[in-house]
Design an enzyme around this catalytic site. Structure first.
Site, PDB file in Angstrom:
ATOM      1  N   ASP A 141      41.293   9.881  34.144  1.00 11.70           N
ATOM      2  CA  ASP A 141      41.979   8.668  33.682  1.00 11.70           C
ATOM      3  C   ASP A 141      43.406   8.635  34.194  1.00 11.70           C
ATOM      4  O   ASP A 141      44.300   8.079  33.547  1.00 11.70           O
ATOM      5  CB  ASP A 141      41.955   8.614  32.154  1.00 11.70           C
ATOM      6  CG  ASP A 141      42.315   7.242  31.623  1.00 11.70           C
ATOM      7  OD1 ASP A 141      42.731   7.147  30.447  1.00 11.70           O
ATOM      8  OD2 ASP A 141      42.203   6.256  32.375  1.00 11.70           O
ATOM      9  N   LYS A 144      44.366   6.194  40.068  1.00 13.13           N
ATOM     10  CA  LYS A 144      42.997   5.862  40.502  1.00 13.13           C
ATOM     11  C   LYS A 144      42.724   6.383  41.915  1.00 13.13           C
ATOM     12  O   LYS A 144      41.591   6.701  42.236  1.00 13.13           O
ATOM     13  CB  LYS A 144      42.761   4.354  40.388  1.00 13.13           C
ATOM     14  CG  LYS A 144      43.114   3.801  39.007  1.00 13.13           C
ATOM     15  CD  LYS A 144      42.588   4.677  37.849  1.00 13.13           C
ATOM     16  CE  LYS A 144      43.305   4.400  36.540  1.00 13.13           C
ATOM     17  NZ  LYS A 144      43.010   5.432  35.503  1.00 13.13           N
ATOM     18  N   ASP A 169      37.225   6.774  33.913  1.00 13.90           N
ATOM     19  CA  ASP A 169      37.644   5.471  33.378  1.00 13.90           C
ATOM     20  C   ASP A 169      38.043   4.555  34.535  1.00 13.90           C
ATOM     21  O   ASP A 169      38.388   5.016  35.616  1.00 13.90           O
ATOM     22  CB  ASP A 169      38.827   5.654  32.425  1.00 13.90           C
ATOM     23  CG  ASP A 169      39.138   4.358  31.663  1.00 13.90           C
ATOM     24  OD1 ASP A 169      40.302   4.170  31.264  1.00 13.90           O
ATOM     25  OD2 ASP A 169      38.222   3.532  31.489  1.00 13.90           O
ATOM     26  N   ASN A 170      38.006   3.249  34.305  1.00 15.22           N
ATOM     27  CA  ASN A 170      38.573   2.239  35.214  1.00 15.22           C
ATOM     28  C   ASN A 170      37.922   2.144  36.587  1.00 15.22           C
ATOM     29  O   ASN A 170      38.591   1.807  37.574  1.00 15.22           O
ATOM     30  CB  ASN A 170      40.083   2.481  35.419  1.00 15.22           C
ATOM     31  CG  ASN A 170      40.815   2.677  34.140  1.00 15.22           C
ATOM     32  OD1 ASN A 170      41.375   3.739  33.888  1.00 15.22           O
ATOM     33  ND2 ASN A 170      40.821   1.649  33.288  1.00 15.22           N
ATOM     34  N   GLU A 199      40.264  -2.221  28.413  1.00 14.73           N
ATOM     35  CA  GLU A 199      40.719  -2.064  27.027  1.00 14.73           C
ATOM     36  C   GLU A 199      41.447  -3.315  26.509  1.00 14.73           C
ATOM     37  O   GLU A 199      42.283  -3.892  27.189  1.00 14.73           O
ATOM     38  CB  GLU A 199      41.646  -0.834  26.902  1.00 14.73           C
ATOM     39  CG  GLU A 199      42.755  -0.723  27.920  1.00 14.73           C
ATOM     40  CD  GLU A 199      42.347   0.092  29.132  1.00 14.73           C
ATOM     41  OE1 GLU A 199      41.153   0.176  29.439  1.00 14.73           O
ATOM     42  OE2 GLU A 199      43.227   0.653  29.784  1.00 14.73           O
TER      43      GLU A 199
HETATM   44  O1  LIG Z   1      46.977   3.584  35.877  1.00 16.78           O
HETATM   45  C1  LIG Z   1      46.291   3.834  34.908  1.00 16.78           C
HETATM   46  N1  LIG Z   1      46.241   5.088  34.418  1.00 16.78           N
HETATM   47  C2  LIG Z   1      46.922   6.194  35.078  1.00 16.78           C
HETATM   48  C3  LIG Z   1      48.400   6.319  34.740  1.00 16.78           C
HETATM   49  C4  LIG Z   1      48.975   7.398  35.640  1.00 16.78           C
HETATM   50  C5  LIG Z   1      49.425   8.615  34.890  1.00 16.78           C
HETATM   51  C6  LIG Z   1      49.140   9.879  35.584  1.00 16.78           C
HETATM   52  C7  LIG Z   1      48.725  11.027  34.991  1.00 16.78           C
HETATM   53  C8  LIG Z   1      48.616  12.127  35.874  1.00 16.78           C
HETATM   54  C9  LIG Z   1      48.276  13.455  35.563  1.00 16.78           C
HETATM   55  C10 LIG Z   1      48.275  14.401  36.571  1.00 16.78           C
HETATM   56  N2  LIG Z   1      48.555  14.078  37.841  1.00 16.78           N
HETATM   57  C11 LIG Z   1      48.864  12.815  38.166  1.00 16.78           C
HETATM   58  C12 LIG Z   1      48.903  11.823  37.174  1.00 16.78           C
HETATM   59  S1  LIG Z   1      49.309  10.152  37.264  1.00 16.78           S
HETATM   60  C13 LIG Z   1      45.542   2.751  34.201  1.00 16.78           C
HETATM   61  C14 LIG Z   1      45.853   1.419  34.485  1.00 16.78           C
HETATM   62  C15 LIG Z   1      45.176   0.380  33.838  1.00 16.78           C
HETATM   63  C16 LIG Z   1      45.509  -1.042  34.139  1.00 16.78           C
HETATM   64  C17 LIG Z   1      44.495  -1.982  34.215  1.00 16.78           C
HETATM   65  C18 LIG Z   1      44.807  -3.324  34.490  1.00 16.78           C
HETATM   66  C19 LIG Z   1      46.115  -3.694  34.695  1.00 16.78           C
HETATM   67  F1  LIG Z   1      46.428  -4.987  34.945  1.00 16.78           F
HETATM   68  C20 LIG Z   1      47.142  -2.745  34.633  1.00 16.78           C
HETATM   69  C21 LIG Z   1      46.835  -1.411  34.345  1.00 16.78           C
HETATM   70  C22 LIG Z   1      44.181   0.669  32.891  1.00 16.78           C
HETATM   71  C23 LIG Z   1      43.861   1.989  32.617  1.00 16.78           C
HETATM   72  O2  LIG Z   1      42.900   2.302  31.705  1.00 16.78           O
HETATM   73  C24 LIG Z   1      44.520   3.029  33.272  1.00 16.78           C
HETATM   74  O3  LIG Z   1      44.144   4.318  32.978  1.00 16.78           O
HETATM   75 MG   LIG Z   2      42.269   4.304  31.926  1.00 17.64          MG
END
Ligand SMILES: O=C(NCCCCc1cc2ccncc2s1)c1cc(-c2ccc(F)cc2)cc(O)c1O
Ligand SMILES: [Mg+2]
Length: 214
Positions: A141, A144, A169-170, A199
């Site tokens: 998660d 992406k 996810d996603n 979500e």
């Molecule tokens: O980016 C998302 N999730 C990742 C956040 C990045 C955090 C990280 C954790 C980590 C740990 C270790 N190494 C590197 C990393 S980088 C995310 C985005 C959307 C979304 C959907 C539609 C939209 F219009 C706008 C956002 C929905 C979701 O469910 C998501 O999970």
């Molecule tokens: Mg997600």
């Protein structure tokens, strides 16, 4: 300087959830993010699919990539057996700080190890640092475009065994096309798509469950 969205989510948990009650923490976050402000938690609809996979796998070693405010961390950990452990990686230190508070409010500190850092840097260190052999369940998660390289890295580091389940996810929104292509066409995985919605919205999304065959 106002508060951040994660800080507002933590405040909603502290206001509306009961200390030591993971279900009330999950509900408080869902209520806040559905009615007050959207946030990128896996959410309740996809969360029910996550619950069913966790209940089926009965994992004792879980890896979560991407903690954010620990919504899925708490949701998954609350279903684990007493001796099971969950390691969760978070890159953003502000998110990690909030996640630690949410995990503490839920009373799940003993089951969850939150590691701050990038997946690409930490995956090769998990065996040595945490005495992990292989994972039973991995919840992807995080970024992406890291799903595929990190899956290949997990294979290379010997952290998967025949039967390990990857739950992503996603896979529709924002989407992980290269990852989907890989797990659906590789002889090393048996993959299944669970159609759902992004979500707290009516946008299409879904989870991909892929069993590593070795
Ligand atoms: O980016 C998302 N999730 C990742 C956040 C990045 C955090 C990280 C954790 C980590 C740990 C270790 N190494 C590197 C990393 S980088 C995310 C985005 C959307 C979304 C959907 C539609 C939209 F219009 C706008 C956002 C929905 C979701 O469910 C998501 O999970
Ligand atoms: Mg997600």
């Amino acid at each position: 300087t106002g508060s951040t969205r994660p800080q507002r989510i933590l405040r909603a948990v502290q206001k509306n959830a009961t200390r030591g009650d993971p279900c009330s923490v999950v509900k408080a976050i869902d209520d806040y993010c559905r009615h007050k402000e959207w946030a990128m938690n896996v959410g309740d609809e996809k969360g029910c699919i996550v619950d069913s996979v966790v209940s089926e796998v009965k994992p004792t070693a879980v890896l979560e990539l991407g903690t954010y405010c620990a919504y899925s961390t708490v949701r998954i950990a609350s279903l684990l057996s007493p001796n099971a452990k969950l390691i969760t990686l978070e890159f953003n230190s502000d998110y990690a700080a909030i996640a630690r508070e949410v995990i503490a409010w839920a009373g799940l500190q003993d089951k969850i190890q939150l590691v701050e850092g990038a997946s690409g840097e930490w995956i090769p260190r998990l065996k040595e640092e945490f005495g992990i052999e292989t994972f039973d369940l991995i919840f992807l998660d995080h970024w992406k475009d890291r799903y595929l390289p990190d899956t290949k890295l997990l294979e290379k580091c010997g952290l998967l065994r025949p039967g390990t389940v990857l739950l992503a996810d996603n896979v529709i929104c924002p989407g992980t096309p290269d990852y989907l292509d890989y797990v659906r066409n590789s002889q090393q995985y048996k993959s299944k798509f669970f159609k759902s919605h992004l979500e707290y919205t009516q946008e299409e999304d879904g989870l991909e469950k892929s069993v590593f065959l070795g």
